[in-house]
Write a protein that holds these residues in place. Structure first.
Motif, short mmCIF file in Angstrom:
data_model
loop_
_atom_site.label_atom_id
_atom_site.label_comp_id
_atom_site.label_asym_id
_atom_site.label_seq_id
_atom_site.Cartn_x
_atom_site.Cartn_y
_atom_site.Cartn_z
N VAL A 136 82.79 83.55 68.23
CA VAL A 136 83.06 84.55 68.94
C VAL A 136 82.16 84.48 70.17
N GLY A 138 80.42 86.36 73.14
CA GLY A 138 80.06 87.68 73.61
C GLY A 138 79.34 87.79 74.81
N ARG A 157 76.11 83.37 62.25
CA ARG A 157 76.20 84.33 61.26
C ARG A 157 76.51 83.92 59.98
N ARG A 187 78.26 83.29 67.11
CA ARG A 187 78.42 84.09 68.23
C ARG A 187 77.91 83.20 69.42
N LYS A 302 72.45 94.56 64.70
CA LYS A 302 72.70 93.00 64.76
C LYS A 302 72.59 92.35 63.54
N PHE A 307 77.93 93.16 67.29
CA PHE A 307 77.57 92.26 68.26
C PHE A 307 76.39 92.51 69.34
#
Length: 307
Positions: A136, A138, A157, A187, A302, A307
């Motif tokens: 993902v 960010g 993560r 991330r 976090k 995020f």
């Protein structure tokens, strides 16, 4: 300035060129290494810059992954309109996780302070799991907050979506380790090394459209916690708080119930660049009430998967 050799000649890269090149490299590396990436896209300036970089990374093809937004139900209407218009223009799939739906089902409860930013974590992680996203993107930057300064470019993560700041992988020589097991995800922060000023200078150079909230406009506001808060359905003054009409703009456009405006006459991008260059407060420190709860407010969120 950085230098690069092309055809035997030395070519000087500006700082923005170098940052853009690094970010595009990271985006391409993630897409090459992961099966189901997505990009967090709220319609805020950092995510808009991220999407712009992604379009450049894969031009003339389309961006090869969807964008993901966790809607708190307290977002600025102008930002949601901009979000929808942007994804329609680019022909990108939008995946939305709704905090309001979780509240309606009784899976989340409203907080006493009224802010919904911390409530985004569960819908975010559930949406990531439901769509099997393994990476993902960010728009987090190291200059925003001490917790974000600890993040690696690729940040693992665990199976519960949690982050361990004491267990991070080295990233020497711009080598990024995306290794993960089933249930984990990564991330990716391609603009981690950018500053707020870099972002605005890039917006100016690339002529990137943003929601109008980022530029000075007259708005009904009231003073709370040392910030100007907009009058709205989810942001109402108490009897002791006086409503005034002020010329303000937003440095960040999060949850209406915890995001403050700053007094400003910067009505266009060049004026914002000049204003940001003189600022001594980070945008989150100056305008986000939820980050003032404690010194470790952002890091605690976090660790849980925010995020």
């Amino acid at each position: 300035m950085q230098t690069d050799r092309i055809g035997g000649a030395t070519h000087r890269l500006s700082s923005l060129d170098a940052l853009e090149s690094e970010a595009i490299h990271i985006i391409r590396e993630v897409v090459a290494e992961f099966e189901r990436p997505a990009l967090l896209f709220s319609g805020g300036k950092d995510s808009v810059v991220m999407l712009h970089l992604a379009t450049k990374a894969f031009w003339p093809g389309k961006v090869p992954f969807p964008v993901l937004h966790v809607d708190t139900g307290h977002n600025f209407p102008e930002v949601l309109e901009f979000r929808d218009r942007t994804v329609e223009r680019l022909g990108i799939r939008l995946v939305v996780g709704s905090v309001q739906e979780y509240i309606d089902r009784g899976e989340l409860s409203e907080r006493a302070d009224g802010t919904r930013n911390p409530l985004q974590t569960v819908p975010l992680l559930d949406t990531i799991n439901a769509n099997k996203f393994d990476a993902v993107f960010g728009g987090g930057r190291r200059d925003e907050d001490k917790a974000r300064a600890k993040e690696r470019i690729l940040s693992l993560r665990d199976e519960f979506g949690q982050w361990d700041p004491r267990n991070q992988r080295p990233e020497l020589w711009n080598l990024y380790n995306g290794r993960h097991t089933v249930g984990q995800h990564v991330r990716a922060f391609p603009i981690s090394n950018w500053t707020e000023l870099d972002v605005w200078r890039y917006i100016e150079r690339e002529n990137i459209e943003l929601p109008g909230l980022y530029y000075a406009h007259q708005r009904e506001v009231f003073r709370r916690d040392g910030m100007w808060r907009a009058v709205g359905e989810v942001s109402q003054p108490t009897e002791r708080e006086t409503v005034e009409t002020r010329m303000v703009r937003y440095r960040t456009v999060g949850d209406m119930s915890c995001t403050g405006a700053v007094e400003s006459a910067a009505a266009d991008v060049s004026a914002v660049v000049r204003e940001v260059a003189l600022s001594t407060l980070t945008e989150r420190g100056a305008t986000r009430a939820d980050d003032r709860i404690s010194e470790a407010a952002m890091e605690d969120r976090k660790k849980d998967g925010y995020f």
